[in-house]
Design an enzyme around this catalytic site. Structure first.
Site, PDB file in Angstrom:
ATOM      1  N   ARG A 126      46.702 -20.758  21.002  1.00  0.00           N
ATOM      2  CA  ARG A 126      45.434 -20.267  20.430  1.00  0.00           C
ATOM      3  C   ARG A 126      45.351 -18.735  20.401  1.00  0.00           C
ATOM      4  NH1 ARG A 126      43.860 -24.825  23.230  1.00  0.00           N
ATOM      5  NH2 ARG A 126      43.391 -26.501  21.788  1.00  0.00           N
ATOM      6  N   LYS A 148      46.168  -9.149   8.212  1.00  0.00           N
ATOM      7  CA  LYS A 148      46.437 -10.392   7.473  1.00  0.00           C
ATOM      8  C   LYS A 148      47.784 -10.936   7.918  1.00  0.00           C
ATOM      9  CE  LYS A 148      44.036 -10.087   3.061  1.00  0.00           C
ATOM     10  NZ  LYS A 148      44.214  -9.971   1.598  1.00  0.00           N
ATOM     11  N   GLU A 190      53.005   0.919  -3.380  1.00  0.00           N
ATOM     12  CA  GLU A 190      51.780   0.709  -2.589  1.00  0.00           C
ATOM     13  C   GLU A 190      51.143   2.045  -2.204  1.00  0.00           C
ATOM     14  OE1 GLU A 190      50.609  -2.224  -2.617  1.00  0.00           O
ATOM     15  OE2 GLU A 190      52.360  -3.522  -2.868  1.00  0.00           O
ATOM     16  N   LYS A 232      44.056   2.484   4.258  1.00  0.00           N
ATOM     17  CA  LYS A 232      43.971   1.032   4.467  1.00  0.00           C
ATOM     18  C   LYS A 232      43.015   0.715   5.615  1.00  0.00           C
ATOM     19  CE  LYS A 232      45.942  -3.403   4.585  1.00  0.00           C
ATOM     20  NZ  LYS A 232      47.045  -4.277   4.379  1.00  0.00           N
ATOM     21  N   GLU A 242      37.856  -9.603   3.762  1.00  0.00           N
ATOM     22  CA  GLU A 242      37.865  -9.647   2.294  1.00  0.00           C
ATOM     23  C   GLU A 242      36.717 -10.507   1.768  1.00  0.00           C
ATOM     24  OE1 GLU A 242      41.823  -9.176  -0.021  1.00  0.00           O
ATOM     25  OE2 GLU A 242      41.319 -11.286  -0.183  1.00  0.00           O
ATOM     26  N   ARG A 247      37.804  -5.075   0.112  1.00  0.00           N
ATOM     27  CA  ARG A 247      39.237  -5.185   0.395  1.00  0.00           C
ATOM     28  C   ARG A 247      40.037  -5.570  -0.853  1.00  0.00           C
ATOM     29  NH1 ARG A 247      41.954  -7.262   6.086  1.00  0.00           N
ATOM     30  NH2 ARG A 247      44.093  -6.944   5.410  1.00  0.00           N
ATOM     31  N   ASN A 251      44.238  -4.951  -4.193  1.00  0.00           N
ATOM     32  CA  ASN A 251      44.926  -5.782  -5.174  1.00  0.00           C
ATOM     33  C   ASN A 251      45.185  -5.025  -6.488  1.00  0.00           C
ATOM     34  OD1 ASN A 251      45.996  -8.401  -5.366  1.00  0.00           O
ATOM     35  ND2 ASN A 251      44.365  -9.005  -6.793  1.00  0.00           N
ATOM     36  N   HIS A 254      48.140  -5.685  -8.779  1.00  0.00           N
ATOM     37  CA  HIS A 254      48.796  -6.922  -8.364  1.00  0.00           C
ATOM     38  C   HIS A 254      48.479  -8.107  -9.280  1.00  0.00           C
ATOM     39  CE1 HIS A 254      49.497  -4.414  -4.907  1.00  0.00           C
ATOM     40  NE2 HIS A 254      50.175  -5.349  -4.273  1.00  0.00           N
ATOM     41  N   HIS A 258      51.780  -9.838 -10.023  1.00  0.00           N
ATOM     42  CA  HIS A 258      52.186 -11.167  -9.542  1.00  0.00           C
ATOM     43  C   HIS A 258      52.632 -12.060 -10.702  1.00  0.00           C
ATOM     44  CE1 HIS A 258      49.648 -10.717  -5.621  1.00  0.00           C
ATOM     45  NE2 HIS A 258      50.873 -10.265  -5.475  1.00  0.00           N
ATOM     46  N   HIS A 271      59.012  -6.328  -6.220  1.00  0.00           N
ATOM     47  CA  HIS A 271      57.553  -6.414  -6.142  1.00  0.00           C
ATOM     48  C   HIS A 271      56.934  -5.078  -6.561  1.00  0.00           C
ATOM     49  CE1 HIS A 271      53.631  -7.580  -4.643  1.00  0.00           C
ATOM     50  NE2 HIS A 271      53.593  -6.528  -3.859  1.00  0.00           N
TER      51      HIS A 271
HETATM   52  P1  NAD Z   1      60.765  -7.926   3.582  1.00  0.00           P
HETATM   53  O1  NAD Z   1      60.134  -8.088   4.891  1.00  0.00           O
HETATM   54  O2  NAD Z   1      61.368  -9.108   2.940  1.00  0.00           O
HETATM   55  O3  NAD Z   1      61.853  -6.773   3.685  1.00  0.00           O
HETATM   56  C1  NAD Z   1      62.609  -6.474   2.539  1.00  0.00           C
HETATM   57  C2  NAD Z   1      64.098  -6.517   2.844  1.00  0.00           C
HETATM   58  O4  NAD Z   1      64.454  -5.358   3.593  1.00  0.00           O
HETATM   59  C3  NAD Z   1      64.540  -7.708   3.717  1.00  0.00           C
HETATM   60  O5  NAD Z   1      65.794  -8.140   3.270  1.00  0.00           O
HETATM   61  C4  NAD Z   1      64.662  -7.107   5.109  1.00  0.00           C
HETATM   62  O6  NAD Z   1      65.576  -7.792   5.919  1.00  0.00           O
HETATM   63  C5  NAD Z   1      65.149  -5.715   4.792  1.00  0.00           C
HETATM   64  N1  NAD Z   1      64.822  -4.679   5.753  1.00  0.00           N
HETATM   65  C6  NAD Z   1      63.681  -4.514   6.433  1.00  0.00           C
HETATM   66  N2  NAD Z   1      63.709  -3.366   7.120  1.00  0.00           N
HETATM   67  C7  NAD Z   1      64.903  -2.807   6.879  1.00  0.00           C
HETATM   68  C8  NAD Z   1      65.524  -1.604   7.303  1.00  0.00           C
HETATM   69  N3  NAD Z   1      64.886  -0.710   8.047  1.00  0.00           N
HETATM   70  N4  NAD Z   1      66.785  -1.364   6.904  1.00  0.00           N
HETATM   71  C9  NAD Z   1      67.440  -2.244   6.081  1.00  0.00           C
HETATM   72  N5  NAD Z   1      66.896  -3.382   5.629  1.00  0.00           N
HETATM   73  C10 NAD Z   1      65.644  -3.648   6.030  1.00  0.00           C
HETATM   74  O7  NAD Z   1      59.737  -7.325   2.491  1.00  0.00           O
HETATM   75  P2  NAD Z   1      58.539  -6.288   2.567  1.00  0.00           P
HETATM   76  O8  NAD Z   1      58.482  -5.679   1.232  1.00  0.00           O
HETATM   77  O9  NAD Z   1      58.607  -5.412   3.759  1.00  0.00           O
HETATM   78  O10 NAD Z   1      57.269  -7.227   2.765  1.00  0.00           O
HETATM   79  C11 NAD Z   1      56.900  -8.156   1.790  1.00  0.00           C
HETATM   80  C12 NAD Z   1      55.990  -9.175   2.426  1.00  0.00           C
HETATM   81  O11 NAD Z   1      54.838  -8.518   2.913  1.00  0.00           O
HETATM   82  C13 NAD Z   1      55.520 -10.254   1.478  1.00  0.00           C
HETATM   83  O12 NAD Z   1      55.676 -11.512   2.084  1.00  0.00           O
HETATM   84  C14 NAD Z   1      54.047  -9.939   1.283  1.00  0.00           C
HETATM   85  O13 NAD Z   1      53.275 -11.090   1.036  1.00  0.00           O
HETATM   86  C15 NAD Z   1      53.704  -9.293   2.584  1.00  0.00           C
HETATM   87  N6  NAD Z   1      52.542  -8.391   2.543  1.00  0.00           N
HETATM   88  C16 NAD Z   1      51.584  -8.568   3.467  1.00  0.00           C
HETATM   89  C17 NAD Z   1      50.487  -7.735   3.496  1.00  0.00           C
HETATM   90  C18 NAD Z   1      49.481  -7.891   4.568  1.00  0.00           C
HETATM   91  O14 NAD Z   1      48.433  -7.251   4.503  1.00  0.00           O
HETATM   92  N7  NAD Z   1      49.717  -8.702   5.574  1.00  0.00           N
HETATM   93  C19 NAD Z   1      50.371  -6.701   2.553  1.00  0.00           C
HETATM   94  C20 NAD Z   1      51.372  -6.538   1.625  1.00  0.00           C
HETATM   95  C21 NAD Z   1      52.472  -7.400   1.624  1.00  0.00           C
HETATM   96  N1  GLY Z   2      46.538  -7.498   0.286  1.00  0.00           N
HETATM   97  C1  GLY Z   2      46.654  -6.582   1.344  1.00  0.00           C
HETATM   98  C2  GLY Z   2      45.521  -6.683   2.314  1.00  0.00           C
HETATM   99  O1  GLY Z   2      44.437  -7.096   2.004  1.00  0.00           O
HETATM  100  O2  GLY Z   2      45.712  -6.327   3.436  1.00  0.00           O
END
Ligand code: NAD
Ligand code: GLY
Length: 370
Positions: A126, A148, A190, A232, A242, A247, A251, A254, A258, A271
């Site tokens: 939990r 998130k 971003e 942020k 949100e 919030r 987007n 996006h 998307h 992306h």
């Molecule tokens: P990711 O985590 O897949 O990383 C991208 C690639 O880079 C992967 O292959 C990873 O292994 C590699 N990598 C990571 N750090 C590295 C480093 N320092 N050196 C070499 N390789 C490295 O992708 P991302 O773009 O970081 O994140 C995308 C995800 O984030 C999506 O799932 C998306 O939905 C999520 N997201 C979440 C929020 C949120 O608010 N929680 C906001 C935006 C995106």
């Molecule tokens: N979509 C990114 C966030 O709301 O944090």
């Protein structure tokens, strides 16, 4: 040199985001200094198959030095790891290791690891504390802050998740040295989004600094991260779950982005490239619907070009794009919703009717044929 941004969200414990080269070495000490972890004995580092071999030992050494008994688990790199099956494997591993409520989960990786480990931490027993150690530019400027978490379902991305603020965010910019250019540009998209939505001050600073950011100048990178995190944190503080129409500004770009990713086939464009295209489209839609100045459209185009995010030479049938947008979880009552910039630092959420949207998507698609 490191910088600190304090994230203060109503109803949540305030937390620090530490940004700079080498800050990973102090991860353990920072966690140990937190009242919530004063007596914690165990830590679990969750990472992925790419990041683990690069940075896991540093993270573990820092935690061990601060008195944590440290275990680790690596998930496969890539979006597919954001699944309930992989979350289940981590829950089982945690139980097998005998981890109790007094442990800390440390998410070491990009947004995938951050979302997945945050989700696991918010549900195991939990809820146990989580620290985010983002290693992509995107994760440093966006996903590690704001709480998130989530996993994907076959029906769509991020359909199951929680809000779980981290106790601490450690953004060691030295880890970015191994990030490839495609992932770099994802973070830049971003940052551009944040700057345009935030203010003239951020946007025009970034317009000047874009070349240096694309070239990974250390000081500019750290400043861009800090500015994006401040932005942020302010947005999340105003609308943590949100639910207040604030919030959603995150987007921006996006909605079309998307749809482009989905129709081109995931992985065809990064992306960031898709979001940048979405920003270009949204600004033009804004010019038609809410009086977005053409000067903004043009300066945003120039900014995205300078950040290595050129306009795509790709298009799709407007009807297919509309359909993909309607399937996005952010659509409301079958209406596609856009964040439209009225000006730099000034935006509105607009439900755009199908006819209007098809007309503008048609113009966008034709512009790609020239
Ligand atoms: P990711 O985590 O897949 O990383 C991208 C690639 O880079 C992967 O292959 C990873 O292994 C590699 N990598 C990571 N750090 C590295 C480093 N320092 N050196 C070499 N390789 C490295 O992708 P991302 O773009 O970081 O994140 C995308 C995800 O984030 C999506 O799932 C998306 O939905 C999520 N997201 C979440 C929020 C949120 O608010 N929680 C906001 C935006 C995106
Ligand atoms: N979509 C990114 C966030 O709301 O944090």
């Amino acid at each position: 040199m490191s910088a600190k941004v304090v994230v203060n969200i109503p109803g949540e414990a305030a937390y620090d985001v530490r940004i700079g080269g080498g800050v990973l070495a102090r991860l353990g000490a920072h966690l140990r200094a937190l009242p919530a972890l004063e007596a914690a004995e165990r830590a679990l580092v969750v990472t992925d198959g790419n990041v683990g071999p690069l940075y896991r030992d540093q993270a573990k050494a820092s935690l061990a030095e601060a008195g944590f008994r440290v275990s680790d688990i690596a998930v496969p790199a890539g979006e597919d790891a954001k699944s309930i099956a992989v979350a289940g494997e981590i829950w089982e591993a945690m139980a097998g290791l005998g981890l109790g409520r007094d442990c800390a989960v440390v998410a070491l990786g990009g947004g995938v690891v951050g979302d997945l480990a945050g989700f696991v931490a918010s549900t195991y027993m939990r809820g146990v504390p989580v620290a985010q150690v983002p290693t992509t530019l995107l994760a440093m400027v966006d996903s590690s802050v704001g709480g998130k978490t989530g996993v994907n379902l076959a029906a769509g991305k991020n359909l199951v998740g929680t809000f779980k603020q981290p106790l601490y965010v450690c953004a060691d910019t030295d880890t970015l040295a191994t990030l490839d250019d495609r992932e770099w540009a994802c973070g830049c998209a971003e940052i551009a989004k944040a700057a345009l939505i935030d203010s003239d001050e951020f946007f025009f600073w970034l317009a000047d600094a874009a070349g240096a950011l694309a070239a990974r100048d250390e000081a500019v990178v750290a400043e861009a991260i800090a500015r994006s995190v401040v932005f942020k944190a302010d947005v999340v503080a105003a609308d943590k779950t949100e639910s207040k129409g604030v919030r959603e500004c995150l987007n921006y770009g996006h909605t079309l982005g998307h749809a482009v990713e989905a129709l081109a086939g995931y992985g065809t464009f990064s992306h960031g490239a898709a979001v940048a295209e979405g920003m270009r489209f949204s600004a033009r839609l804004g010019a038609a619907l809410v009086g977005t100045p053409m000067a903004l459209v043009e300066s945003q185009d120039a900014l995205l070009d300078a950040l290595g995010l050129p306009a795509l030479s790709w298009s799709a049938e407007p009807a297919a794009l509309l359909d993909a947008m309607k399937r996005d979880k952010k659509a409301r009552h079958g209406q596609v919703r856009f964040v439209l910039p009225r000006d730099v630092g000034d935006w509105e959420l607009a439900d755009v009717d199908d006819g209007t949207l098809l007309e503008h998507l048609g113009a966008w698609a034709r512009s790609k044929e020239r």
